[in-house]
Design an enzyme around this catalytic site. Structure first.
Site, short mmCIF file in Angstrom:
data_model
loop_
_atom_site.label_atom_id
_atom_site.label_comp_id
_atom_site.label_asym_id
_atom_site.label_seq_id
_atom_site.Cartn_x
_atom_site.Cartn_y
_atom_site.Cartn_z
N ARG A 52 0.85 -1.18 0.00
CA ARG A 52 0.00 0.00 0.00
C ARG A 52 0.89 1.24 0.00
NH1 ARG A 52 1.76 1.79 3.98
NH2 ARG A 52 0.60 3.69 3.71
N GLY A 53 0.24 2.40 -0.12
CA GLY A 53 1.01 3.64 -0.26
C GLY A 53 1.26 3.84 -1.75
N ALA A 54 0.97 5.05 -2.22
CA ALA A 54 0.93 5.27 -3.68
C ALA A 54 2.21 4.84 -4.42
CB ALA A 54 0.58 6.73 -3.95
N ARG A 95 -6.41 -0.12 -7.37
CA ARG A 95 -6.58 1.01 -6.43
C ARG A 95 -6.53 2.30 -7.24
NH1 ARG A 95 -4.01 1.19 -0.74
NH2 ARG A 95 -5.91 2.38 -0.44
N GLN A 204 -3.00 3.06 9.73
CA GLN A 204 -1.66 3.06 9.12
C GLN A 204 -0.67 3.91 9.93
OE1 GLN A 204 -4.53 3.46 7.48
NE2 GLN A 204 -4.43 2.77 5.37
N ASP A 245 -2.09 10.83 -2.53
CA ASP A 245 -2.44 9.76 -3.47
C ASP A 245 -2.55 10.31 -4.89
OD1 ASP A 245 -2.55 7.59 -1.79
OD2 ASP A 245 -4.63 7.95 -1.22
N ASN A 255 -5.85 12.56 -0.52
CA ASN A 255 -5.04 11.70 0.36
C ASN A 255 -5.95 11.02 1.38
OD1 ASN A 255 -2.41 10.68 1.11
ND2 ASN A 255 -2.55 11.93 2.96
N LYS A 256 -5.35 10.25 2.25
CA LYS A 256 -6.08 9.48 3.25
C LYS A 256 -7.10 10.34 3.99
CE LYS A 256 -5.66 5.95 3.94
NZ LYS A 256 -6.52 5.09 3.09
O1 MRU Z 1 -4.69 3.35 1.92
P1 MRU Z 1 -3.21 3.55 1.96
O2 MRU Z 1 -2.59 2.99 3.19
O3 MRU Z 1 -2.53 3.06 0.71
O4 MRU Z 1 -3.01 5.13 2.01
C1 MRU Z 1 -1.73 5.69 2.00
C2 MRU Z 1 -1.76 7.17 1.93
O5 MRU Z 1 -2.79 7.78 2.02
C3 MRU Z 1 -0.46 7.85 1.69
O6 MRU Z 1 -0.47 9.11 2.30
C4 MRU Z 1 -0.21 8.05 0.20
O7 MRU Z 1 -0.49 6.90 -0.55
C5 MRU Z 1 1.19 8.48 -0.04
S1 MRU Z 1 2.38 7.26 0.43
C6 MRU Z 1 3.91 7.96 0.14
#
Ligand code: MRU
Length: 353
Positions: A52-54, A95, A204, A245, A255-256
């Site tokens: 996970r994480g972009a 995603r 997270q 994201d 973003n989240k």
């Molecule tokens: O749902 P996730 O855990 O993939 O969400 C992650 C985030 O929101 C991060 O802030 C984003 O992807 C950037 S990671 C460098």
């Protein structure tokens, strides 16, 4: 330049024709590697947030494209590329909020289309492209760490920062974006402490960012999301650092869920609010994020913590995965090309092609 720590984790590892993924759903209780050699398993790993994480999702998807390509039986170039495009589409839908995912898949696809040679050669090119993207992302994270460090407020004493979700080594090829800035600040002796918002519903922040900090000896305090305003009011933090994201060309940032609220709070308390992300997170087709719709997570996230039910089944729920922070609330966007005001993003994107 900040001292670069090599003690961080690598969430995606290529080894003997397998992709090893750190299972991020099991952290911090277990550090487990999941071995992936089939396309469908990579699709599942991205959908279920094992990775996970972009940026990390983008890298995993680039390897996924290679695994998918290996499973295409035809050796006719044109037919191969058509099948590969379908594989790419499947990956991009895992995603869709993550701009880096579409970017990495499109980049790899374009590379293959522009490469002459046999199907075998194209498949090999896909593997090399995934490895290059992974290597480059690490350099990008180091640059973000350095530029972010320079952009942090200059105060006589060490500063403390507030972060949300995880944008660390686990969310990238290693090191991290916003957590990369935290690392750079810590190793330059400018950081006192990082306050990590737990980031309900998937936690997270408390599960992953706090784990990374503990691994590296960075002082970390976990707070529930509802404590952010109080922390700011008490003067506990001098900057807020988040990831992204997807970033629109005007700087609006998806973003989240919870990021937008933090940006409003930071503004109310005159605390600088930084978004750190590689330029591959910028969606060059998105002028503003006003009309972007955000996806929703399954209900279990809200009804339960782990296996424990924490809500009555009769209650309805609303569970958006992300929110949008308007550019006006963002002090600076920290990229591998520098820390810039959101209003400068369009010209930076144009200049870097
Ligand atoms: O749902 P996730 O855990 O993939 O969400 C992650 C985030 O929101 C991060 O802030 C984003 O992807 C950037 S990671 C460098």
């Amino acid at each position: 330049m900040a001292e670069i720590s090599e003690t961080h984790v690598y969430p995606v590892i290529w080894q003997d024709e397998h992709v090893l993924l750190v299972d991020q759903n099991r952290l911090p209780l277990d550090y487990t590697l999941v071995s992936i050699s089939r396309f469908e398993d990579m699709v599942r790993a991205i959908k279920t947030l094992i990775v996970r994480g972009a940026p990390a999702v983008g890298i995993a998807a680039a390897y996924g494209l290679y695994l998918g390509a290996k499973e295409i039986p035809t050796r006719d170039r044109q037919a191969f590329i058509e099948r590969l495009e379908a594989v790419a589409e499947q990956l991009k839908n895992t995603r869709p909020d993550k701009a880096n995912l579409g970017w990495a898949v499109d980049f790899s696809l374009k590379k293959v289309c522009n490469t002459p040679g046999t199907v075998e050669y194209l498949i090999q090119t896909l593997l090399e492209t995934a490895q290059t993207l992974q290597r480059e992302d690490l350099q990008t994270c180091y640059a973000i760490g350095d530029y972010g460090l320079k952009a942090l407020p200059e105060i006589p004493e060490r500063l403390s920062v507030y972060t949300h979700c995880n944008h660390g080594a686990l969310a990238t090829s290693g090191y991290g974006t916003s957590l990369g800035i935290v690392r750079a600040a810590w190793h330059s002796e400018r950081l006192e402490r990082v306050y990590v918002g737990e980031t309900r519903p998937r936690l997270q922040g408390s599960r992953l960012s706090a784990w990374e900090c503990v691994q590296e000896g960075i002082p970390v305090t976990i707070v529930t999301d509802s404590m952010a305003a109080h922390c700011m009011k008490q003067g506990l933090v001098q900057a807020v650092l988040v990831g992204a994201d997807r970033i629109a060309v005007n700087g609006d940032t998806l973003n989240k869920i919870g990021t937008y609220g933090l940006a409003l709070l930071a503004k109310a308390h005159s605390i600088p609010f930084f978004v750190a992300a590689p330029l591959s997170t910028v969606d060059i087709w998105l002028k503003t994020a006003e009309a972007v719709s955000v996806s929703e997570n399954p209900s279990a996230d809200i009804y339960q913590i782990g296996e424990t039910l924490v809500a009555p089944a009769g209650a309805e729920y609303y569970n958006p995965a992300s929110d949008i922070t308007p550019a006006a609330l963002i002090t600076a966007i920290v990229t591998e090309q520098g820390a810039i005001a959101p209003s400068e993003l369009a010209s930076l994107v144009k200049a870097t092609g």
